[in-house]
Write a protein that holds these residues in place. Sequence first.
Motif, PDB file in Angstrom:
ATOM      1  N   ALA A 219       0.821  -1.220   0.000  1.00 20.88           N
ATOM      2  CA  ALA A 219       0.000   0.000   0.000  1.00 20.88           C
ATOM      3  C   ALA A 219       0.850   1.264   0.000  1.00 20.88           C
ATOM      4  O   ALA A 219       0.470   2.275  -0.581  1.00 20.88           O
ATOM      5  N   GLU A 220       1.986   1.214   0.665  1.00 17.26           N
ATOM      6  CA  GLU A 220       2.836   2.398   0.789  1.00 17.26           C
ATOM      7  C   GLU A 220       3.991   2.422  -0.204  1.00 17.26           C
ATOM      8  O   GLU A 220       4.774   3.361  -0.201  1.00 17.26           O
ATOM      9  N   GLY A 221       4.130   1.388  -1.013  1.00 15.38           N
ATOM     10  CA  GLY A 221       5.233   1.333  -1.966  1.00 15.38           C
ATOM     11  C   GLY A 221       6.577   1.153  -1.294  1.00 15.38           C
ATOM     12  O   GLY A 221       7.588   1.688  -1.753  1.00 15.38           O
ATOM     13  N   LEU A 222       6.578   0.394  -0.218  1.00 17.69           N
ATOM     14  CA  LEU A 222       7.795   0.157   0.550  1.00 17.69           C
ATOM     15  C   LEU A 222       8.257  -1.281   0.392  1.00 17.69           C
ATOM     16  O   LEU A 222       7.497  -2.146  -0.026  1.00 17.69           O
ATOM     17  N   SER A 223       9.460  -1.515   0.792  1.00 20.20           N
ATOM     18  CA  SER A 223       9.978  -2.870   0.839  1.00 20.20           C
ATOM     19  C   SER A 223       9.401  -3.576   2.070  1.00 20.20           C
ATOM     20  O   SER A 223       9.345  -2.984   3.154  1.00 20.20           O
ATOM     21  N   PRO A 224       9.012  -4.838   1.937  1.00 18.97           N
ATOM     22  CA  PRO A 224       8.576  -5.580   3.119  1.00 18.97           C
ATOM     23  C   PRO A 224       9.659  -5.630   4.202  1.00 18.97           C
ATOM     24  O   PRO A 224       9.355  -5.662   5.395  1.00 18.97           O
ATOM     25  N   THR A 225      10.907  -5.582   3.789  1.00 21.35           N
ATOM     26  CA  THR A 225      12.012  -5.582   4.750  1.00 21.35           C
ATOM     27  C   THR A 225      11.966  -4.335   5.627  1.00 21.35           C
ATOM     28  O   THR A 225      12.229  -4.401   6.835  1.00 21.35           O
ATOM     29  N   THR A 226      11.611  -3.188   5.056  1.00 23.33           N
ATOM     30  CA  THR A 226      11.510  -1.936   5.819  1.00 23.33           C
ATOM     31  C   THR A 226      10.387  -2.021   6.844  1.00 23.33           C
ATOM     32  O   THR A 226      10.563  -1.647   8.000  1.00 23.33           O
ATOM     33  N   VAL A 227       9.239  -2.530   6.417  1.00 24.66           N
ATOM     34  CA  VAL A 227       8.106  -2.660   7.332  1.00 24.66           C
ATOM     35  C   VAL A 227       8.435  -3.667   8.435  1.00 24.66           C
ATOM     36  O   VAL A 227       8.147  -3.430   9.614  1.00 24.66           O
ATOM     37  N   ALA A 228       9.064  -4.770   8.064  1.00 20.55           N
ATOM     38  CA  ALA A 228       9.452  -5.772   9.059  1.00 20.55           C
ATOM     39  C   ALA A 228      10.413  -5.171  10.082  1.00 20.55           C
ATOM     40  O   ALA A 228      10.315  -5.450  11.280  1.00 20.55           O
TER      41      ALA A 228
END
Length: 71
Positions: A51-60
């Motif tokens: 949704a935010e156009g981010l890497s899953p690694t960043t969210v994790a």
Amino acid sequence: MFQYKRVSTLVQYQITGTGAAEIARSVERAIAGGSLLPGEPLPPIRSLASAEGLSPTTVAAAYRMLRERGI
């Protein structure tokens, strides 16, 4: 800005930021403001990242920071 929708209700909080620390702070603000209750589930990592156009690694990494802070 990601608004998390659960099956029964729309949760009125925003998760914003482009870095892990910014995302973690936005979750902390939502808790402090009372729009997100402590212990309430956060959006799945991949959903928020997409949704935010981010890497899953960043969210994790943001979620890991929150866990380390006991949030």
